[in-house]
Design a protein around this motif. Structure first.
Motif: not given
Length: 501
Positions: A111, A130, A133, A209, A213, A314
């Motif tokens: 990421g 995404s 991932h 997305c 992720g 994130y």
């Protein structure tokens, strides 16, 4: 070395990647974006390469661990090289090393991004970022084992070379059934998160997305603000699922099988949740003055702890501005990582447990030389080979980490930036601190530093050894010698046929 089985496996992976690229191509078609055509073009190239390699059918399908490691390293490297091409063709990331960095970061579920404005990308490319991932989260070779009839029990060596944790075993008698079961659990949890976020009224594209992720514990955001713009409900859903995807998938298998006692027997899982709870408590106390309310502080702390320990990456806040204690806790979580057998990265909780228990045993042996104690997990003694393998892994990790920090430091940035950049890459996290913090990106690093981090990301995702062997000249000598041996055998057969005529 069984060279043909390696090339045959690469062919399968290339064809699989061609199929995967149809999703962003379809997305481009739906949104009327010309960028979708680039994915169709690259998918065609990938399919042709795969068809050529797959035509080299091996005489046997036996994988030794050496073949498994090399096949995994080549598969992930080749997949990343091909996956970077659409970014370059569309002109969205015109410099290939940058495109490769972004793609490797995607497939390894790191990421880390070189982009300063992700919202400038087309919907097709945002979805591809995404989706990489999600594909890399469970593992590409696990996917191959689930859908492709590769015969031979030695295929466990493919899974060992790719799957995270100290050991990999079969949940079911046949490896293909194990791989299929893991993927079904993975898909079920992905769909569950998508549905709950949809109930929370998250826009469909964002939902897709973010879910990809979260499931892959990757962390590519599709907004420049990260996840800060989403509602508190949506942030909590993401938090909970990040933590759930960091749990060993064996636990979910036992739960679905109705064996609750065995599911909650795992000492690793209990330790994992204990670490999360302790980290959230410390950060809440340490950052309460920044947010002024317990609910907001808890929301921010829980999200970032879940994001960092599962190596999702994130962010809903700039934790670069948090007090030193909270940042130290997050950096510690970067190295601990999630559970073995999950989609998360890091050293893994099980290894940390084994190292700590080994340390305590050695201290006890020092005080009581005649005492004999075994290291145990879940009440069962751990074999000495496993303990030794964990110690060697930690030593190898420290060595590669130190060399990487040294190389990245050549460009003269501050120590915190260099240290956390390498930590985020090797542990597949994404954001670091200072110049590579949650509100910054990796775009300003030199090409040398980016290639060092690319290797680190692959090494971290593949548990070090496949990438270490990838740079071993002896492995490549065996690979070439096998090629020459194959040619000699083929010529011998031709000569024999000519003599018969």
């Amino acid at each position: 070395m069984n060279r043909r089985i390696i090339l045959y496996t690469l062919g399968i992976v290339c064809r699989a990647e061609a199929g995967l690229m149809l999703l962003p191509a379809l997305c481009g078609l739906i949104y009327g974006e010309s960028e979708g055509l680039a994915y169709i073009f690259v998918a065609a190239i990938s399919f042709l390469i795969g068809a050529v390699l797959k035509s080299l059918k091996p005489e046997d399908h036996i994988f030794y661990l050496k073949e498994g490691c090399l096949a995994v390293a080549l598969a992930w490297s080749g997949m990343s090289c091909i996956g970077a091409l659409p970014y370059v063709i569309t002109g969205e990331i015109p410099y290939y090393p940058n495109a490769l960095f972004e793609t490797v970061s995607g497939f390894t579920t790191t990421g880390a991004s070189i982009l300063s404005d992700v919202e400038a990308l087309s919907h097709a490319s945002l979805l591809w970022r995404s989706f990489t991932h999600w594909v890399g989260g469970m593992g590409v070779l696990v996917f191959v084992l689930a859908i492709v009839p590769l015969s031979g029990g030695s295929n466990i060596n493919l899974m060992k070379a790719e799957s995270p944790g100290p050991s990999v075993g079969k949940l079911m008698p046949h490896l293909k059934q194990t791989a299929m079961t893991l993927y079904l659990i993975y898909i079920f949890m992905t769909v569950a998160e998508f549905i709950i976020l949809a109930i929370g009224k998250m826009p469909v594209f964002d939902n897709l997305c973010i879910t990809f992720g979260t499931a892959g514990t990757g962390g590519f955001a599709i907004r420049n603000s990260g996840c800060a713009d989403y509602t508190v409900f949506q942030q909590w859903v993401i938090t909970i699922f990040m933590i759930l995807f960091g749990v060993n998938f064996n636990t979910y298998y036992f739960l679905f099988a109705g064996d609750v006692k065995k599911a909650f027997k795992s000492e690793e899982v209990r330790t994992y949740f204990g670490i999360i709870g302790a980290a959230i408590a410390i950060i809440c106390i340490n950052t309460y003055h920044l947010y002024g309310s317990l609910s907001m502080t808890l929301t921010k702390a829980a999200f970032q702890v879940g994001s960092i320990i599962t190596t999702t990456g994130y962010a809903t806040t700039d934790f670069n501005l948090w007090p030193a204690l909270s940042k130290s806790v997050l950096v510690s979580l970067m190295f601990i990582g999630a559970c073995a057998g999950s989609t998360g990265g890091g050293i893994k909780v099980s290894r940390i447990c084994i190292v700590m228990k080994s340390f305590l045993r050695e201290v006890d042996s020092y005080i009581h030389p005649k005492s004999v104690k075994q290291v145990k997990m879940d009440g069962e003694p751990i074999e000495k080979d496993t303990v030794r393998a964990v110690n060697v892994y930690i030593s190898t990790f420290i060595l590669i980490f130190s060399i990487s920090v040294l190389l990245v430091s050549i460009e003269g940035r501050d120590f915190t930036t260099n240290f956390t950049a390498v930590a985020s890459a090797m542990n597949n996290i994404g954001p670091g601190l200072n110049e590579v913090g949650p509100m910054e990106n990796f775009g300003e690093l030199t090409t040398l530093s980016k290639f060092v981090l690319i290797v680190d990301m692959l090494a971290g995702r593949l548990e070090l050894y496949p990438i270490v062997l990838f740079f071993d000249p002896v492995i490549w000598k065996d690979f070439v010698m096998d090629s020459r041996a194959s040619r000699r055998k083929r010529l011998a057969r031709i000569r024999k046929a000519v003599r018969r005529e």
